[in-house]
Write a protein that holds these residues in place. Sequence first.
Motif, mmCIF file in Angstrom:
data_model
loop_
_atom_site.group_PDB
_atom_site.id
_atom_site.type_symbol
_atom_site.label_atom_id
_atom_site.label_comp_id
_atom_site.label_asym_id
_atom_site.label_seq_id
_atom_site.Cartn_x
_atom_site.Cartn_y
_atom_site.Cartn_z
ATOM 1 N N GLY A 111 -11.898 15.703 -1.410
ATOM 2 C CA GLY A 111 -12.162 15.713 -2.832
ATOM 3 C C GLY A 111 -12.884 14.452 -3.245
ATOM 4 N N ASP A 156 -16.275 9.922 -2.194
ATOM 5 C CA ASP A 156 -16.803 11.282 -2.238
ATOM 6 C C ASP A 156 -16.594 11.947 -0.897
ATOM 7 O OD1 ASP A 156 -18.180 13.603 -2.817
ATOM 8 O OD2 ASP A 156 -20.150 12.689 -2.642
ATOM 9 N N ARG A 157 -15.643 12.807 -0.835
ATOM 10 C CA ARG A 157 -15.336 13.652 0.319
ATOM 11 C C ARG A 157 -15.508 12.987 1.667
ATOM 12 N NH1 ARG A 157 -17.475 16.883 -3.544
ATOM 13 N NH2 ARG A 157 -16.161 18.607 -4.124
ATOM 14 N N ALA A 195 -12.815 11.156 -5.684
ATOM 15 C CA ALA A 195 -11.904 10.308 -6.447
ATOM 16 C C ALA A 195 -12.700 9.527 -7.489
ATOM 17 C CB ALA A 195 -11.160 9.349 -5.519
ATOM 18 N N LEU A 213 -8.250 12.962 -8.392
ATOM 19 C CA LEU A 213 -8.935 13.565 -7.254
ATOM 20 C C LEU A 213 -9.404 14.939 -7.690
ATOM 21 C CD1 LEU A 213 -9.530 13.253 -4.146
ATOM 22 C CD2 LEU A 213 -7.592 14.791 -3.856
ATOM 23 N N CYS A 239 -6.235 6.939 -10.418
ATOM 24 C CA CYS A 239 -7.454 7.734 -10.297
ATOM 25 C C CYS A 239 -7.104 9.210 -10.288
ATOM 26 C CB CYS A 239 -8.231 7.358 -9.036
ATOM 27 S SG CYS A 239 -7.494 7.910 -7.496
ATOM 28 N N VAL A 263 -6.463 8.020 0.859
ATOM 29 C CA VAL A 263 -5.351 7.796 -0.056
ATOM 30 C C VAL A 263 -4.130 7.298 0.716
ATOM 31 C CG1 VAL A 263 -6.134 9.561 -1.695
ATOM 32 C CG2 VAL A 263 -4.518 10.178 0.107
ATOM 33 N N ALA A 297 -11.583 11.515 0.435
ATOM 34 C CA ALA A 297 -11.047 10.379 -0.308
ATOM 35 C C ALA A 297 -9.864 9.815 0.478
ATOM 36 C CB ALA A 297 -10.601 10.814 -1.698
#
Length: 121
Positions: free
Chosen positions: A75, A113-114, A77, A88, A86, A118, A116
């Motif tokens: 995804g 950007d793809r 962020a 997603l 943030c 975490v 993300a």
Amino acid sequence: MPPSGPSLDTSVEPWRGRFPGLGEVRVHADGRVEADPAPGEPDSAEPVEQREQALRAGWGDLLSWRRRGFDLLYGVAAAPPPYDACVLLAGDAAGAAQILLPLAGQGWHLLSDRPAPVVAA
């Protein structure tokens, strides 16, 4: 007999990914990435630098995040100032863009950007 497709060995230090025709990537525990592109065919139009970049961006960077304890979510962020939280956005690129453009106009910044990276809080 060696594997015919890509392989990743996480039982060795550093982790070692082999990609037939492309080369090898090594990812150290601290996240450092080393890429060794395979030599190209004599009349290949693809420069060695492109194979090295593919190893780093396509495999090494992602494995580096994992080695450093991050999970990877597919995804985009984005965060508003002061960037202590943030969102997603999962889904296709066109849908994410429709949401991100108005947020950017309100001061939000794209964080990743793809995928993300975490860490669960």
